[in-house]
Design an enzyme around this catalytic site. Structure first.
Site, mmCIF file in Angstrom:
data_model
loop_
_atom_site.group_PDB
_atom_site.id
_atom_site.type_symbol
_atom_site.label_atom_id
_atom_site.label_comp_id
_atom_site.label_asym_id
_atom_site.label_seq_id
_atom_site.Cartn_x
_atom_site.Cartn_y
_atom_site.Cartn_z
ATOM 1 N N SER A 31 28.051 85.130 -42.685
ATOM 2 C CA SER A 31 27.374 84.206 -41.746
ATOM 3 C C SER A 31 28.602 83.423 -40.837
ATOM 4 O O SER A 31 29.909 83.440 -40.864
ATOM 5 C CB SER A 31 27.238 82.925 -42.639
ATOM 6 O OG SER A 31 26.568 81.805 -41.858
ATOM 7 N N TYR B 146 26.239 76.918 -49.809
ATOM 8 C CA TYR B 146 25.819 77.889 -48.939
ATOM 9 C C TYR B 146 27.141 78.155 -47.998
ATOM 10 O O TYR B 146 27.968 79.400 -48.030
ATOM 11 C CB TYR B 146 24.837 77.770 -47.871
ATOM 12 C CG TYR B 146 24.687 78.824 -47.084
ATOM 13 C CD1 TYR B 146 23.907 80.053 -47.348
ATOM 14 C CD2 TYR B 146 25.043 78.815 -45.507
ATOM 15 C CE1 TYR B 146 23.423 81.294 -46.584
ATOM 16 C CE2 TYR B 146 24.752 80.088 -44.800
ATOM 17 C CZ TYR B 146 23.924 81.041 -45.286
ATOM 18 O OH TYR B 146 23.596 82.034 -44.701
HETATM 19 P P1 NAP Z 1 15.438 86.258 -45.797
HETATM 20 O O1 NAP Z 1 14.564 86.842 -44.480
HETATM 21 O O2 NAP Z 1 14.956 85.083 -46.546
HETATM 22 O O3 NAP Z 1 15.577 87.509 -46.601
HETATM 23 C C1 NAP Z 1 16.518 87.427 -47.649
HETATM 24 C C2 NAP Z 1 16.338 88.401 -48.481
HETATM 25 O O4 NAP Z 1 17.204 88.108 -49.735
HETATM 26 C C3 NAP Z 1 15.007 88.711 -48.920
HETATM 27 O O5 NAP Z 1 14.675 90.246 -49.075
HETATM 28 C C4 NAP Z 1 15.197 88.496 -50.555
HETATM 29 O O6 NAP Z 1 14.149 89.060 -51.297
HETATM 30 C C5 NAP Z 1 16.539 88.635 -50.899
HETATM 31 N N1 NAP Z 1 17.050 87.789 -52.002
HETATM 32 C C6 NAP Z 1 16.896 86.257 -52.038
HETATM 33 N N2 NAP Z 1 17.217 86.151 -53.449
HETATM 34 C C7 NAP Z 1 17.418 86.979 -54.066
HETATM 35 C C8 NAP Z 1 17.883 87.281 -55.543
HETATM 36 N N3 NAP Z 1 17.889 86.363 -56.427
HETATM 37 N N4 NAP Z 1 17.677 88.668 -55.911
HETATM 38 C C9 NAP Z 1 17.693 89.516 -55.064
HETATM 39 N N5 NAP Z 1 17.201 89.493 -53.770
HETATM 40 C C10 NAP Z 1 17.290 88.052 -53.347
HETATM 41 O O7 NAP Z 1 16.691 85.810 -45.023
HETATM 42 P P2 NAP Z 1 17.760 86.651 -44.151
HETATM 43 O O8 NAP Z 1 18.033 85.624 -42.969
HETATM 44 O O9 NAP Z 1 17.127 87.961 -43.602
HETATM 45 O O10 NAP Z 1 18.941 86.661 -44.886
HETATM 46 C C11 NAP Z 1 19.824 87.859 -45.280
HETATM 47 C C12 NAP Z 1 21.178 87.561 -45.138
HETATM 48 O O11 NAP Z 1 21.768 87.097 -43.834
HETATM 49 C C13 NAP Z 1 21.671 86.266 -46.027
HETATM 50 O O12 NAP Z 1 22.855 86.627 -46.599
HETATM 51 C C14 NAP Z 1 21.965 85.150 -45.235
HETATM 52 O O13 NAP Z 1 22.799 84.310 -45.894
HETATM 53 C C15 NAP Z 1 22.551 85.892 -43.992
HETATM 54 N N6 NAP Z 1 22.425 84.880 -42.716
HETATM 55 C C16 NAP Z 1 21.321 84.775 -42.141
HETATM 56 C C17 NAP Z 1 21.229 83.970 -41.005
HETATM 57 C C18 NAP Z 1 19.896 83.709 -40.525
HETATM 58 O O14 NAP Z 1 20.013 82.665 -39.782
HETATM 59 N N7 NAP Z 1 18.678 83.947 -40.823
HETATM 60 C C19 NAP Z 1 22.676 83.551 -40.488
HETATM 61 C C20 NAP Z 1 23.588 84.096 -41.120
HETATM 62 C C21 NAP Z 1 23.703 84.759 -42.300
HETATM 63 P P3 NAP Z 1 13.355 88.309 -52.446
HETATM 64 O O15 NAP Z 1 12.979 86.968 -52.153
HETATM 65 O O16 NAP Z 1 12.106 89.256 -52.592
HETATM 66 O O17 NAP Z 1 14.300 88.734 -53.736
#
Ligand code: NAP
Length: 259
Positions: free
Chosen positions: A145, A158
């Protein structure tokens, strides 16, 4: 068309958001992709989309907050298509699950965040390495991130987890650089996903702004990114074209971090 020294990728958190876009991108590039998360309905939908487009995919339910399930994941993921060549550590817990100043932080939420965002990538990388070392080719790509570089209010766990995972992955990169295994991070800025939607709502309310105005000002380019803005970088880092790139972290953030 890019080439890859291996053919099997595992993407965690692949049911929605960045993980789903990444799984689709890798499958479209010809890789066989194993998708994992807790939400079986989302995984089923993602696998169907990949298969409908002519790709190969399989799904495995796994809760990365459950140490026993995490420790069993790599072996289970190798069953459908064979050993894991490319590991994409994408699953994450966002700050918006329980945003609080550190002085008032919820210790259980701290533990959950560290377990999923930092400890799970460590355990999965450790288990996937023997697959990669035996073939002298492998890719470990972690979705970190911009909060691996800069802080965010009320997001202590985080930010700590994302700073930590960057240090861990750079160390891993050093330790395996001469074995054909590269280890890199991608550092997204605000991407329009369920996780970030919650953060946007929290920040807009905290700052007394309407959501649309707040969202528009989130990046210098304007607005938020889409998951499809992140996935091509993962495909590139996974490919043979990126064989000399390791220990790096690439910001894809609409111009937030320019250092
Ligand atoms: P998202 O749409 O909410 O997806 C998160 C994914 O992680 C979901 O598939 C969720 O699946 C899975 N997950 C969460 N807790 C889990 C657990 N205990 N066991 C297994 N799987 C789990 O969010 P996203 O934004 O795509 O995030 C993906 C990555 O990108 C993360 O590492 C996040 O920190 C990073 N990121 C996101 C952003 C942003 O702005 N969106 C920015 C920087 C970095 P289930 O709930 O079905 O388990």
């Amino acid at each position: 068309m890019r080439t890859f020294g291996g053919s099997v990728a595992l993407v965690t958190g692949a049911g929605r958001g960045i993980g789903r876009a990444t799984a689709k991108q890798l499958a479209a590039a010809g890789l066989r992709v194993v998708l994992t998360a807790r939400s079986v309905d989302e995984l089923t939908g993602a696998v169907a989309e990949i298969r409908d487009a002519g790709g190969q995919a399989a799904a495995i339910e796994c809760d990365l907050a459950n140490r026993r399930q995490t420790l069993g994941l790599i072996a289970a993921a190798a069953e459908p298509f064979g050993p894991i060549d490319i590991l994409v550590n994408n699953a994450g817990v966002g700050s918006s699950g329980d945003p609080k100043p550190l002085a008032d932080f919820n210790d259980s939420f701290w533990d959950l965040t560290i377990e999923v965002n930092l400890t799970a990538p460590y355990l999965l990388s450790k288990q996937a390495l023997p697959h990669m070392r035996s073939r002298r080719w492998g890719r470990i790509i972690t979705i970190a991130s911009i909060n691996s570089r800069i802080p965010a209010l009320h997001a202590g766990a985080y930010v700590a987890s994302k700073h930590g995972v960057l240090g861990f992955m750079r160390t891993l990169a050093m330790e395996h650089a001469a074995e054909g295994i590269t280890v890199n991070c991608v550092c997204p800025g605000p991407v329009k996903t369920r996780m970030n939607d919650l953060r946007v709502q929290y920040d807009a309310q905290r700052l007394g702004r309407d959501i649309a105005t707040h969202e528009q000002g989130m990046t210098p380019v304007g607005g938020r990114l889409a998951p499809e803005d992140i996935a091509p970088m993962v495909e590139y880092l996974a490919s043979d074209d990126a064989r000399m790139i390791t220990g790096q972290a690439y910001d894809i953030d609409g111009g937030i971090c320019m250092a």
